[in-house]
Write an enzyme that holds these catalytic residues in place. Structure first.
Site, PDB file in Angstrom:
ATOM      1  N   ARG A  40       5.094   0.380  -6.044  1.00  0.00           N
ATOM      2  CA  ARG A  40       5.082  -0.467  -4.847  1.00  0.00           C
ATOM      3  C   ARG A  40       4.180  -1.690  -5.029  1.00  0.00           C
ATOM      4  O   ARG A  40       4.287  -2.648  -4.275  1.00  0.00           O
ATOM      5  CB  ARG A  40       4.603   0.344  -3.640  1.00  0.00           C
ATOM      6  CG  ARG A  40       5.545   1.470  -3.259  1.00  0.00           C
ATOM      7  CD  ARG A  40       4.884   2.430  -2.294  1.00  0.00           C
ATOM      8  NE  ARG A  40       4.699   1.874  -0.971  1.00  0.00           N
ATOM      9  CZ  ARG A  40       5.557   1.984   0.026  1.00  0.00           C
ATOM     10  NH1 ARG A  40       6.678   2.654  -0.151  1.00  0.00           N
ATOM     11  NH2 ARG A  40       5.310   1.460   1.204  1.00  0.00           N
ATOM     12  N   ASN A  90      -1.491   1.555   5.734  1.00  0.00           N
ATOM     13  CA  ASN A  90      -0.541   0.577   5.202  1.00  0.00           C
ATOM     14  C   ASN A  90      -0.129  -0.305   6.366  1.00  0.00           C
ATOM     15  O   ASN A  90       0.243   0.199   7.425  1.00  0.00           O
ATOM     16  CB  ASN A  90       0.680   1.313   4.614  1.00  0.00           C
ATOM     17  CG  ASN A  90       1.777   0.353   4.160  1.00  0.00           C
ATOM     18  OD1 ASN A  90       1.552  -0.845   4.050  1.00  0.00           O
ATOM     19  ND2 ASN A  90       2.956   0.889   3.918  1.00  0.00           N
ATOM     20  N   GLY A  91      -0.220  -1.626   6.182  1.00  0.00           N
ATOM     21  CA  GLY A  91       0.164  -2.538   7.269  1.00  0.00           C
ATOM     22  C   GLY A  91      -0.955  -3.528   7.533  1.00  0.00           C
ATOM     23  O   GLY A  91      -1.892  -3.661   6.743  1.00  0.00           O
ATOM     24  N   TRP A 105      -2.857  -2.664  -1.727  1.00  0.00           N
ATOM     25  CA  TRP A 105      -2.431  -4.009  -2.121  1.00  0.00           C
ATOM     26  C   TRP A 105      -3.161  -4.944  -1.171  1.00  0.00           C
ATOM     27  O   TRP A 105      -2.861  -4.996   0.029  1.00  0.00           O
ATOM     28  CB  TRP A 105      -0.916  -4.124  -1.966  1.00  0.00           C
ATOM     29  CG  TRP A 105      -0.319  -5.359  -2.578  1.00  0.00           C
ATOM     30  CD1 TRP A 105       0.033  -5.544  -3.884  1.00  0.00           C
ATOM     31  CD2 TRP A 105       0.020  -6.581  -1.915  1.00  0.00           C
ATOM     32  NE1 TRP A 105       0.574  -6.792  -4.063  1.00  0.00           N
ATOM     33  CE2 TRP A 105       0.576  -7.451  -2.880  1.00  0.00           C
ATOM     34  CE3 TRP A 105      -0.100  -7.028  -0.594  1.00  0.00           C
ATOM     35  CZ2 TRP A 105       1.012  -8.733  -2.567  1.00  0.00           C
ATOM     36  CZ3 TRP A 105       0.337  -8.321  -0.286  1.00  0.00           C
ATOM     37  CH2 TRP A 105       0.885  -9.152  -1.272  1.00  0.00           C
ATOM     38  N   GLU A 153       9.271 -13.483 -12.089  1.00  0.00           N
ATOM     39  CA  GLU A 153       8.605 -12.265 -11.628  1.00  0.00           C
ATOM     40  C   GLU A 153       7.882 -11.526 -12.746  1.00  0.00           C
ATOM     41  O   GLU A 153       6.756 -11.088 -12.570  1.00  0.00           O
ATOM     42  CB  GLU A 153       9.648 -11.286 -11.047  1.00  0.00           C
ATOM     43  CG  GLU A 153      10.084 -11.567  -9.639  1.00  0.00           C
ATOM     44  CD  GLU A 153      11.107 -10.538  -9.169  1.00  0.00           C
ATOM     45  OE1 GLU A 153      10.850  -9.911  -8.138  1.00  0.00           O
ATOM     46  OE2 GLU A 153      12.150 -10.340  -9.819  1.00  0.00           O
ATOM     47  N   CYS A 192       0.822  -1.221   0.000  1.00  0.00           N
ATOM     48  CA  CYS A 192       0.000   0.000   0.000  1.00  0.00           C
ATOM     49  C   CYS A 192       0.852   1.266   0.000  1.00  0.00           C
ATOM     50  O   CYS A 192       1.938   1.294   0.567  1.00  0.00           O
ATOM     51  CB  CYS A 192      -0.878   0.017   1.235  1.00  0.00           C
ATOM     52  SG  CYS A 192      -1.876  -1.458   1.398  1.00  0.00           S
ATOM     53  N   LYS A 234       6.651  -4.010  -4.526  1.00  0.00           N
ATOM     54  CA  LYS A 234       8.061  -3.648  -4.470  1.00  0.00           C
ATOM     55  C   LYS A 234       8.563  -3.672  -3.036  1.00  0.00           C
ATOM     56  O   LYS A 234       9.664  -4.107  -2.742  1.00  0.00           O
ATOM     57  CB  LYS A 234       8.227  -2.244  -5.075  1.00  0.00           C
ATOM     58  CG  LYS A 234       9.647  -1.714  -5.052  1.00  0.00           C
ATOM     59  CD  LYS A 234      10.465  -2.370  -6.120  1.00  0.00           C
ATOM     60  CE  LYS A 234      11.901  -1.895  -6.158  1.00  0.00           C
ATOM     61  NZ  LYS A 234      12.755  -2.877  -6.830  1.00  0.00           N
ATOM     62  N   GLU A 253      19.061 -15.905  -9.234  1.00  0.00           N
ATOM     63  CA  GLU A 253      18.562 -14.575  -9.515  1.00  0.00           C
ATOM     64  C   GLU A 253      17.970 -14.515 -10.928  1.00  0.00           C
ATOM     65  O   GLU A 253      16.906 -13.922 -11.139  1.00  0.00           O
ATOM     66  CB  GLU A 253      19.698 -13.555  -9.347  1.00  0.00           C
ATOM     67  CG  GLU A 253      19.336 -12.134  -9.703  1.00  0.00           C
ATOM     68  CD  GLU A 253      18.186 -11.535  -8.913  1.00  0.00           C
ATOM     69  OE1 GLU A 253      17.696 -12.177  -7.957  1.00  0.00           O
ATOM     70  OE2 GLU A 253      17.755 -10.429  -9.273  1.00  0.00           O
ATOM     71  N   LYS A 256      14.091 -13.509 -11.675  1.00  0.00           N
ATOM     72  CA  LYS A 256      13.773 -12.373 -12.552  1.00  0.00           C
ATOM     73  C   LYS A 256      12.759 -12.806 -13.604  1.00  0.00           C
ATOM     74  O   LYS A 256      11.785 -12.121 -13.853  1.00  0.00           O
ATOM     75  CB  LYS A 256      15.063 -11.912 -13.223  1.00  0.00           C
ATOM     76  CG  LYS A 256      15.540 -10.535 -13.286  1.00  0.00           C
ATOM     77  CD  LYS A 256      15.501  -9.560 -12.207  1.00  0.00           C
ATOM     78  CE  LYS A 256      14.878  -9.918 -10.955  1.00  0.00           C
ATOM     79  NZ  LYS A 256      15.133  -9.262  -9.766  1.00  0.00           N
TER      80      LYS A 256
HETATM   81  C1  G6P Z   1      10.023  -7.973  -2.979  1.00  0.00           C
HETATM   82  C2  G6P Z   1      10.524  -7.450  -4.309  1.00  0.00           C
HETATM   83  C3  G6P Z   1      11.857  -8.103  -4.656  1.00  0.00           C
HETATM   84  C4  G6P Z   1      12.849  -7.859  -3.555  1.00  0.00           C
HETATM   85  C5  G6P Z   1      12.319  -8.355  -2.206  1.00  0.00           C
HETATM   86  C6  G6P Z   1      13.178  -7.880  -1.051  1.00  0.00           C
HETATM   87  O1  G6P Z   1       9.640  -9.292  -3.091  1.00  0.00           O
HETATM   88  O2  G6P Z   1       9.564  -7.707  -5.336  1.00  0.00           O
HETATM   89  O3  G6P Z   1      12.359  -7.547  -5.867  1.00  0.00           O
HETATM   90  O4  G6P Z   1      14.050  -8.488  -3.853  1.00  0.00           O
HETATM   91  O5  G6P Z   1      11.009  -7.822  -1.957  1.00  0.00           O
HETATM   92  O6  G6P Z   1      13.057  -6.498  -0.952  1.00  0.00           O
HETATM   93  P1  G6P Z   1      14.099  -5.559  -0.213  1.00  0.00           P
HETATM   94  O7  G6P Z   1      13.505  -4.185  -0.336  1.00  0.00           O
HETATM   95  O8  G6P Z   1      14.157  -6.020   1.204  1.00  0.00           O
HETATM   96  O9  G6P Z   1      15.390  -5.698  -0.914  1.00  0.00           O
END
Ligand code: G6P
Length: 607
Positions: free
Chosen positions: A27, A100-101, A76, A487, A2, A602, A480, A484
């Site tokens: 986000r 948010n939360g 969200w 996602e 959110c 995000k 990774e 990617k």
């Molecule tokens: C979410 C994002 C990822 C990210 C992860 C950790 O799942 O979509 O891209 O790697 O959170 O986020 P942070 O902000 O802790 O790196």
């Protein structure tokens, strides 16, 4: 997750609220809404869907909201499906909130309020807070907020407006982030600075348990007992141009191209006289010599940077490193003590599980060192030591440049641990640093011709599933690459240690199944090539990513992407670029929303 925004000033606020909400789209969200004081009344418009398709359309149909004070939200969904009714702002004619939360004890509060005659309309946890504030509100907003936050449990950032205070916004937070932006005769609230960069760079950081009362001329702060709190003004170092696409089709593509400069910005201030230097955070060689264990804890891509870190530290410093997913670590009663170092990695600095892992490590008395991209974020403030990654704002949900610079810092840490523990001498340490300094150019070279990545993507874009294979650091990197792709292209994939394929997974190989083989580790090349042949002879379509100078014959791969060569140890920084771009083009070719993939957020500020 959110996003919260709010404005009070002298301008009509609808456009400002919507513009700021657009900046928070990254986000992740599934509905949006605003509430504005119009002629002394709280008027709300909110809708399921993206800002343009839902909220803006509704405002066009129903007429725009006219007023100079308002709050806005991108939701969200956690409690209750995405729908108009579950969207925020939530409230009645007296009190309206954006949240948010997660409110953990919302059922208890809801039952209490139902007993008092309240009728609930939505399925959200947020509505219990809105109604609780209404219940406690007898004309004094901070008193009502103090009473309400004493009752609620969980994580929250709240933006609140009360009917009798049409030129004020109130805010309070626990765990979830919130800032108060400072303008000239106007003030703002927002979940993060990217929402406000167009309007101001100055802000207050609201801390847990602080209540902000905000008018157009400024903000006052108090704790829940009404004691006044003085706060310092912060100034953002990010620039609005960093949060815009700047001619690129997507933020992800722009952020991939920013990697060479991000590496340079992140490593150069940490190299003093040719040596890696951690003085800025207080980490000394003495400390590095004496730690019993090194843990690296994170989520998602940040955890994958931790995997690369593990290989590097173990290789160079001969010191065991435990890498763990934050959501596992926090609940497994880890074997952690005050003799250990816990490295926490997070782009946002707000990821709920990572933050909880940090708190656990702090409680045990371990030394905590955070690699964080967002200045002022919760993790940056709570860690005993912090090193910022200077990636600038990362808007695309799929992390690229932040992951890159987390890795870059890991190299410096690995060199320093190895040097402090006498596993490498000063000369070797300087040599390694100088190789690291060539990485911005090597990464830049990978970006000169994007065609091979587009072609590779076209080969796999219609597959249902594929594998990434590699050994050693190539395996850490495959994780990774696979994440990617999942996602943003929504194609299922798995990363596998190439040598482990035979123990079950090779049965998945069928005619035409794409397999991406990362083969940058010269010491392991012949082993990985055997695995490539094994899958290829069973029908796989093999795409190899290999370093210049390595010949992959046609028995082993159908399509080869060649990248600049360096020492094996440094190859992950270079080889991640093709993996990012294969994922990017797969998403583009599938017509997906590259920067805002479905269901993802995000900044994951709830558990
Ligand atoms: C979410 C994002 C990822 C990210 C992860 C950790 O799942 O979509 O891209 O790697 O959170 O986020 P942070 O902000 O802790 O790196």
């Amino acid at each position: 997750m959110c996003g919260i925004v709010g404005y009070t000033g002298e301008k009509e606020c609808e456009d400002i609220l919507i513009n700021s909400l657009r900046k928070l789209e990254y986000r992740g969200y599934d509905s949006a809404g605003i509430a504005v004081f119009e002629n002394g009344k709280i008027k709300t418009v909110k809708a399921k869907g993206k800002i343009n398709d839902g909220l803006v359309k509704k405002l066009d149909e129903e007429g725009s909201l006219k007023g100079v004070t308002g709050i806005g939200h991108t939701r969200w969904a956690t409690h209750g499906e995405p729908s108009d009714i579950n969207s925020h702002p939530i409230g009645n004619g007296r009190v309206s909130i954006v949240h948010n939360g997660i409110i953990e004890n919302y059922r208890k509060i809801k039952n209490f309020l139902i007993g008092k005659g309240y009728v609930f309309e939505s399925e959200t946890d947020t509505e219990s807070v809105a109604k609780l504030l209404d219940y406690y509100y007898k004309g004094d907003p901070t008193e009502a907020i103090s009473k309400a936050v004493t009752d609620i449990e969980g994580a929250y950032a709240l933006g609140i407006i009360f009917i009798d205070h049409p030129d004020m916004i109130y805010a309070v937070r626990k765990d979830s982030p919130l800032i108060v932006g400072i303008g000239e005769n106007e003030m703002y609230i927002a979940s993060d600075m990217t929402a406000l960069l167009e309007y101001t760079k100055h802000y207050y950081l609201l801390e847990t348990g602080e209540i902000a009362s905000i008018s157009k001329t400024g903000a006052t702060f108090c704790d829940i007992h009404g004691n006044e709190i003085k706060k310092e003004i912060q100034t953002a170092t990010w620039d609005i141009s960093e949060a815009e696409k700047g001619g690129f089709e997507h933020f992800m593509l722009k952020e991939i191209h920013e990697q060479p400069s991000a590496i340079h910005k992140t490593i150069s201030p940490r190299i003093k006289d040719g040596m890696p230097c951690f003085d800025e955070c207080g980490l000394t060689d003495d400390m590095l010599r004496n730690y019993k264990h090194i843990f690296i804890i994170a989520c998602g891509s940040a955890m994958h940077a931790g995997m690369v870190g593990k290989y590097l530290i173990e290789l160079l410093a001969r010191t065991p490193v435990i890498v763990d997913i934050a959501s596992e670590f926090r609940y497994r009663n880890p074997l952690l003590s005050d003799k250990d170092l816990v490295v926490i990695i997070s782009q946002s600095g707000e990821t709920a599980d990572t933050k909880a892992a940090l708190e656990l490590a702090n409680e045990v008395g371990a030394d905590t060192l955070a690699f964080v991209n967002v200045v002022g974020s919760s993790i940056a403030r709570e860690a005993k030591m912090v090193m910022f990654t200077y990636a600038g704002p990362e808007i695309s949900v799929a992390s690229t440049k932040a992951y890159m610079v987390q890795n870059a810092l890991m190299y410096l840490l690995a060199f320093r641990v190895a040097f402090a523990r006498n596993m490498i001498d000063e000369q070797e340490c300087r040599r390694l640093v100088s190789v690291l300094e060539t990485m911005p150019d090597k990464v830049g070279e990978c970006l000169e011709d994007l065609d091979p990545y587009r072609k590779a993507a076209s080969k796999l874009v219609s597959a249902d599933s594929l594998l990434y294979i590699g050994r050693g650091l190539d395996y850490a990197l495959s994780m990774e690459g696979s994440l990617k792709l999942k996602e943003i292209s929504y194609i299922h994939s798995e990363s596998y240690a190439a040598g482990e394929l035979k123990h079950g997974t090779i049965s998945l190989i069928h005619e035409g199944m794409p397999v991406i083989a990362v083969t940058t580790q010269s010491g392991l090349l012949s082993k990985t090539v055997s695995n490539m042949r094994e899958v290829r002879s069973r029908g796989a379509y093999v795409i190899a990513v290999c370093a210049e100078g390595i010949q992959i014959d046609s028995d082993s791969a159908d399509f080869t992407i060649t990248i600049p060569a360096s020492e094996d140890m440094f190859m992950p920084l270079i080889a991640v670029v093709p993996l990012q771009l294969i994922a990017y083009y797969s998403s583009v070719l599938r017509g997906n929303d590259v920067d805002k993939p479905r269901n993802l957020a995000k900044s994951v500020t709830v558990e």
